[in-house]
Design an enzyme around this catalytic site. Structure first.
Site: not given
Ligand code: AMP
Length: 282
Positions: A31, A34, A37, A151, A177, A187-188
């Site tokens: 969640g 941005h 996602h 990641d 992105v 998100s952080r």
């Molecule tokens: P998270 O909500 O941070 O656990 O991320 C969910 C998914 O979004 C994971 O597969 C992340 O690698 C991907 N993600 C997070 N930030 C980015 C970004 N800036 N660009 C592309 N994918 C992202």
């Protein structure tokens, strides 16, 4: 858009779609959505008939003392964002839909890929990630699942898990992105002060410095030293910064042609931990 909180409801809904012949893509998230996602969703929409986005702040991947309690939760905004880009199903389980009260299979012994990079300073983190994604795969049983290159280590571990447990799901890695200033979206990032954010840009600059240097056939150790200085002179703490074999994630001390490398780093800007990477094909 269907917003479903229960595992059974989700499975019933998806079973009828699968029965009609629809292919399913899963985009797992925690969640606070941005554009990064949403890019995963856009790719999922190109590859499958039905896109399921899951939002679950997974407690088992946070270590004691990490930001589980203060991790941003913005469900109403997330729902609106998903609705606006035509997500088909939003799965928002409570913890009891994912974990039982008295678990008997608590963790995984996971691949040594988890020992490097983020795994070294966050022991147990990837066990939690693998555990929850394995469960989500079993609940949703998608045809494909999309994860971000941001990641990268997580993606490599998920590839191994997918194979080891015979899920047979096609995993797709989406590019990172970034914001206009080139900070990778996260998100952080909302935890950063204006000043910390400015300083945090040195992480990406240091990765680019290494990449450009490697293209010029520079010495890795020298490049790493110079790149570290770019970060240290901003007063930030480095968790790791290095050049790794893109498959084994082992650090390398020289690069060979026709090979893929991961240039990756993690830093602390204040108390916020940020990661970034560049995949380099030589
Ligand atoms: P998270 O909500 O941070 O656990 O991320 C969910 C998914 O979004 C994971 O597969 C992340 O690698 C991907 N993600 C997070 N930030 C980015 C970004 N800036 N660009 C592309 N994918 C992202």
């Amino acid at each position: 858009m269907e917003v479903l909180r229960s595992r059974n409801e989700l499975q019933a809904h998806l079973n009828s779609l699968k029965h009609e012949g629809s292919s399913i893509a899963l985009v797992p998230t925690m969640g606070a959505l941005h554009r990064g996602h949403l890019e995963l969703v856009r790719i999922a929409q190109q590859k499958a008939d039905v896109v399921v986005v899951s939002i679950f702040v997974n407690p088992t991947q946070f270590l004691a003392g990490e930001d589980l309690d203060k991790y941003p939760r913005t469900l109403e905004a997330d729902k609106a964002a998903c609705e606006a880009i035509d997500v088909d199903v939003l799965f928002v389980p409570d913890v009891d839909q994912i974990y039982s009260n008295a678990p008997r299979y608590i963790g995984f012994t996971i691949d040594q890929l988890a020992d490097q990079l983020c795994g070294a300073s966050r022991p147990g983190h990837f066990q939690g990630v693998i555990q929850v994604v394995n469960k989500l795969f079993n609940i949703v049983r998608p045809d494909i699942a999309i994860f971000g290159q941001k990641d990268y280590q997580q993606f490599r571990l998920l590839e191994c898990m997918n194979e080891e447990f015979n899920h047979g799901i096609k995993l797709i890695m989406a590019p990172i992105v970034r914001d206009g200033d080139m900070l990778a979206l996260s998100s952080r990032n909302r935890y950063l002060s204006v000043e910390e954010r400015q300083k945090a840009l040195s992480l990406y600059s240091s990765l680019v410095w290494i990449k450009d240097g490697l293209f010029e056939k520079g010495d890795i150790n020298k490049l790493l030293e110079q790149a570290q200085q770019l970060i240290l002179k901003e007063g930030l703490k480095i968790d790791y910064l290095g050049v790794y074999d893109a498959k084994s994630l082992q650090p390398v001390s020289k690069v060979e042609p026709i090979h893929t490398y991961l240039i990756a780093g993690a830093i602390y800007a204040g108390s916020t931990r940020l990661i970034d990477n560049i995949v380099l094909r030589i």
